[in-house]
Design an enzyme around this catalytic site. Structure first.
Site, PDB file in Angstrom:
ATOM      1  N   GLU A 172     -42.194  15.652 -93.725  1.00 40.80           N
ATOM      2  CA  GLU A 172     -41.598  16.964 -93.434  1.00 40.80           C
ATOM      3  C   GLU A 172     -40.243  17.192 -94.100  1.00 40.80           C
ATOM      4  O   GLU A 172     -39.272  17.581 -93.446  1.00 40.80           O
ATOM      5  CB  GLU A 172     -41.479  17.149 -91.913  1.00 40.80           C
ATOM      6  CG  GLU A 172     -42.827  17.040 -91.211  1.00 40.80           C
ATOM      7  CD  GLU A 172     -42.742  17.143 -89.683  1.00 40.80           C
ATOM      8  OE1 GLU A 172     -41.646  17.371 -89.153  1.00 40.80           O
ATOM      9  OE2 GLU A 172     -43.781  16.969 -89.037  1.00 40.80           O
ATOM     10  N   ASN A 215     -46.196  13.549 -96.301  1.00 38.75           N
ATOM     11  CA  ASN A 215     -46.908  14.204 -95.194  1.00 38.75           C
ATOM     12  C   ASN A 215     -46.115  15.418 -94.706  1.00 38.75           C
ATOM     13  O   ASN A 215     -44.899  15.339 -94.540  1.00 38.75           O
ATOM     14  CB  ASN A 215     -47.031  13.184 -94.046  1.00 38.75           C
ATOM     15  CG  ASN A 215     -47.911  13.641 -92.911  1.00 38.75           C
ATOM     16  OD1 ASN A 215     -49.044  14.082 -93.126  1.00 38.75           O
ATOM     17  ND2 ASN A 215     -47.406  13.540 -91.684  1.00 38.75           N
ATOM     18  N   HIS A 251     -51.893  21.357 -87.993  1.00 41.32           N
ATOM     19  CA  HIS A 251     -51.720  21.823 -86.606  1.00 41.32           C
ATOM     20  C   HIS A 251     -51.995  23.327 -86.611  1.00 41.32           C
ATOM     21  O   HIS A 251     -51.208  24.093 -87.177  1.00 41.32           O
ATOM     22  CB  HIS A 251     -50.288  21.573 -86.129  1.00 41.32           C
ATOM     23  CG  HIS A 251     -49.929  20.130 -86.009  1.00 41.32           C
ATOM     24  ND1 HIS A 251     -50.453  19.307 -85.031  1.00 41.32           N
ATOM     25  CD2 HIS A 251     -49.100  19.340 -86.736  1.00 41.32           C
ATOM     26  CE1 HIS A 251     -49.956  18.092 -85.159  1.00 41.32           C
ATOM     27  NE2 HIS A 251     -49.130  18.077 -86.186  1.00 41.32           N
ATOM     28  N   GLU A 280     -52.973  15.114 -88.917  1.00 43.04           N
ATOM     29  CA  GLU A 280     -52.549  15.348 -87.523  1.00 43.04           C
ATOM     30  C   GLU A 280     -53.315  16.521 -86.923  1.00 43.04           C
ATOM     31  O   GLU A 280     -52.755  17.352 -86.191  1.00 43.04           O
ATOM     32  CB  GLU A 280     -51.040  15.631 -87.465  1.00 43.04           C
ATOM     33  CG  GLU A 280     -50.202  14.531 -88.073  1.00 43.04           C
ATOM     34  CD  GLU A 280     -48.699  14.734 -87.936  1.00 43.04           C
ATOM     35  OE1 GLU A 280     -48.278  15.609 -87.151  1.00 43.04           O
ATOM     36  OE2 GLU A 280     -47.957  14.002 -88.614  1.00 43.04           O
ATOM     37  N   ASP A 282     -55.029  19.259 -84.982  1.00 43.22           N
ATOM     38  CA  ASP A 282     -55.342  19.808 -83.660  1.00 43.22           C
ATOM     39  C   ASP A 282     -55.409  21.321 -83.805  1.00 43.22           C
ATOM     40  O   ASP A 282     -54.762  21.909 -84.667  1.00 43.22           O
ATOM     41  CB  ASP A 282     -54.375  19.363 -82.547  1.00 43.22           C
ATOM     42  CG  ASP A 282     -52.912  19.600 -82.830  1.00 43.22           C
ATOM     43  OD1 ASP A 282     -52.573  20.403 -83.718  1.00 43.22           O
ATOM     44  OD2 ASP A 282     -52.068  18.993 -82.137  1.00 43.22           O
TER      45      ASP A 282
END
Ligand code: G3I
Length: 461
Positions: A172, A215, A251, A280, A282
């Site tokens: 990030e 990432n 996400h 990640e 979701d």
């Protein structure tokens, strides 16, 4: 601890007011009406996310918290369904080096040894990140910070040398919004743009066998942020800076849905010569809308040959980092949600199997009533092999209490003591090529009950 800037910046990911959780009942293999119904029956490897992904040359992982490993259902679901893990918080800087050069790997080691015991891949998360960074790091001057960053990368990677499939070396580092600029952090502010390159070079030296990833989130479609990451990766590849993979956190929710160009975006990074991974995943929501989004993500990864795997950011909804909502594949009671079924089907697997060791072989069954007379009817079950050839199959047929069977054909039946459950195995028709089918039949004496018998799921060998 430094405040988590990603919580501050992503309005779409702020904790929400509690919502009612969706529960899914695991109804498997029931056939209650006359006519044709295809059952997602199965065998083993292809009946789990990890097994089905492996059959496609991918891994399917979950973010795992060490403090949940002692919960039986949590560990059982992890061990059955997943073949990769990412420690959710335990490898972060504040967890492993809260005081300078004093390392505590206890919780992370717990996850690593659990995963190794199950031959799971392990993603290391994460070495250099502005968040969950102990206060002492932000207090250092440039020279000390550079040496602390390189020391942290080296010590952590060497501790896990040979055990980690891929590391999120830098996490990030870019801002959201239209600028494509770097995010402010102690590393960016004191070491400048070069800190990412330096981190990757240090990481390669520390563990030459681990894949080294960048990432980030909100880089899942083509936008200013992903363009900036793309430019960086392109530059790294051109100049020989060691980078092997890019992680797309993925996400998603209603304000930030799966982008229409998700697959194209993964592909353009892959075309730079790096692996891509969904790191990640979701997706907020429930039911078929959530399932459709999960399906699209899975299909996108499978369509990109360098997409090596998918990790969901948690196992049951109740342990999601999102304070409320139902973004994961399992409900609070570890029931499989429609999203789970969609992912498994997209991976080429099928549900309801025995969960163990069939080497990718699978089969499905469908039933039809083919003839009816005044007192009896004929039923026919078609058995179809999945994406691999099979050499045997087993299907159970459960009669209604009034019913009896007067004849069978094209199969070898055996009966349980109640006389109501017939286990059918092949009679010379067990070898089926991938996608090929055979059928067996039986005559049911209705005795007043014309309901279809219950056909169990198919187990292949
Ligand atoms: O361990 C302490 C506990 O001792 C304390 O009582 C409790 C009180 O708040 O906090 C606990 O720590 C929390 C930690 O999760 C473990 O549960 C932190 O407050 C909380 O901030 C932390 O949240 C994590 C978040 O990263 C921090 O940024 C989430 O679990 C974790 O899922 C999340 O993961 C990030 C990825 O690393 C990077 N990408 C985004 C993703 C989601 O935000």
């Amino acid at each position: 601890m430094v405040i988590d800037a990603c919580h501050e910046e992503r309005a779409d990911q702020r904790p929400r007011l509690p919502v009612r959780r969706a529960f899914t009942l695991g109804v498997v293999g029931l056939l209650t009406a006359a006519g044709v119904l295809t059952l997602a029956g199965t065998a083993s490897a292809a009946s789990t996310l990890g097994g089905a992904a492996a059959a496609k040359g991918r891994y399917f992982g979950a973010a795992v918290a060490a403090n949940h490993l002692g919960e039986g259902q949590y560990a059982a679901t992890l061990d059955t369904e997943f073949n990769a893990v990412t420690p959710e918080n335990e490898m972060k800087w504040e967890s492993v080096e809260s005081s300078r050069n004093s390392f505590n790997f206890g919780a992370a080691d717990q996850i690593v040894s659990h995963a190794q015991g199950k031959s799971m891949k392990i993603r290391g998360h994460t070495l250099v990140w502005h968040s969950q960074l102990p206060g002492w790091v932000g207090g250092l001057g440039a020279t000390d910070l550079r040496s602390a960053m390189n020391n942290h990368i080296t010590k952590v990677m060497q501790h896990y040398q040979g055990k980690i499939y891929a590391w999120d070396v830098v996490n990030e580092a870019f801002q959201d919004g239209g600028s494509g600029a770097r995010r402010s952090s102690p590393f960016q502010d004191k070491l400048g743009d070069g800190f990412i390159e330096e981190a990757f070079r240090t990481a390669r030296a520390a563990d030459p066998n681990a894949k080294l990833c960048y990432n980030d989130y909100n880089t899942d479609g083509q936008n200013a942020k992903s363009n900036a990451v793309y430019a960086m990766v392109k530059d790294f590849k051109a100049r020989g800076v060691p980078i092997d993979c890019v992680g797309f956190q993925s996400h998603f929710n209603s304000q930030s849905p799966v982008p229409g160009d998700y697959q194209q975006n993964l592909q353009r990074f892959a075309d730079l010569g790096v692996d891509v991974q969904i790191t990640e995943l979701d997706i907020e929501g429930s039911g078929s809308a959530q399932a459709d989004s999960y399906r699209r993500v899975t299909q996108a990864c499978l369509a990109v040959s360098r997409c090596t795997g998918i990790t969901v950011w948690g196992i049951p909804d109740k342990y999601s980092w999102r304070a409320s909502g139902t973004p994961l594949l399992f409900d609070d009671n570890y029931g499989k949600k429609p999203a789970y079924d969609a992912v498994l089907a997209a991976l080429g697997g099928s549900g309801g199997g025995d969960g163990g060791g069939g080497g990718g072989r699978s089969c499905t069954v469908s039933y039809a009533e083919t003839q009816r007379w005044g007192d009896r009817f004929n039923g026919q079950v078609t058995v179809r092999a999945g994406s691999s050839a099979i050499s045997g199959w087993t299907v159970t047929v459960t009669l209604r209490s009034a019913q009896t069977v007067s004849a069978t054909w094209n199969g070898s039946p055996s009966w349980d003591s109640s006389g109501k459950v017939m286990t059918m195995k092949p009679n010379g028709n067990g070898n089926l090529g991938a996608g090929a089918s055979t059928s067996f039949g039986f005559t049911v004496m209705a005795n007043g009950d014309w309901s279809a018998p219950t056909i169990g799921s198919c187990t292949a060998s």
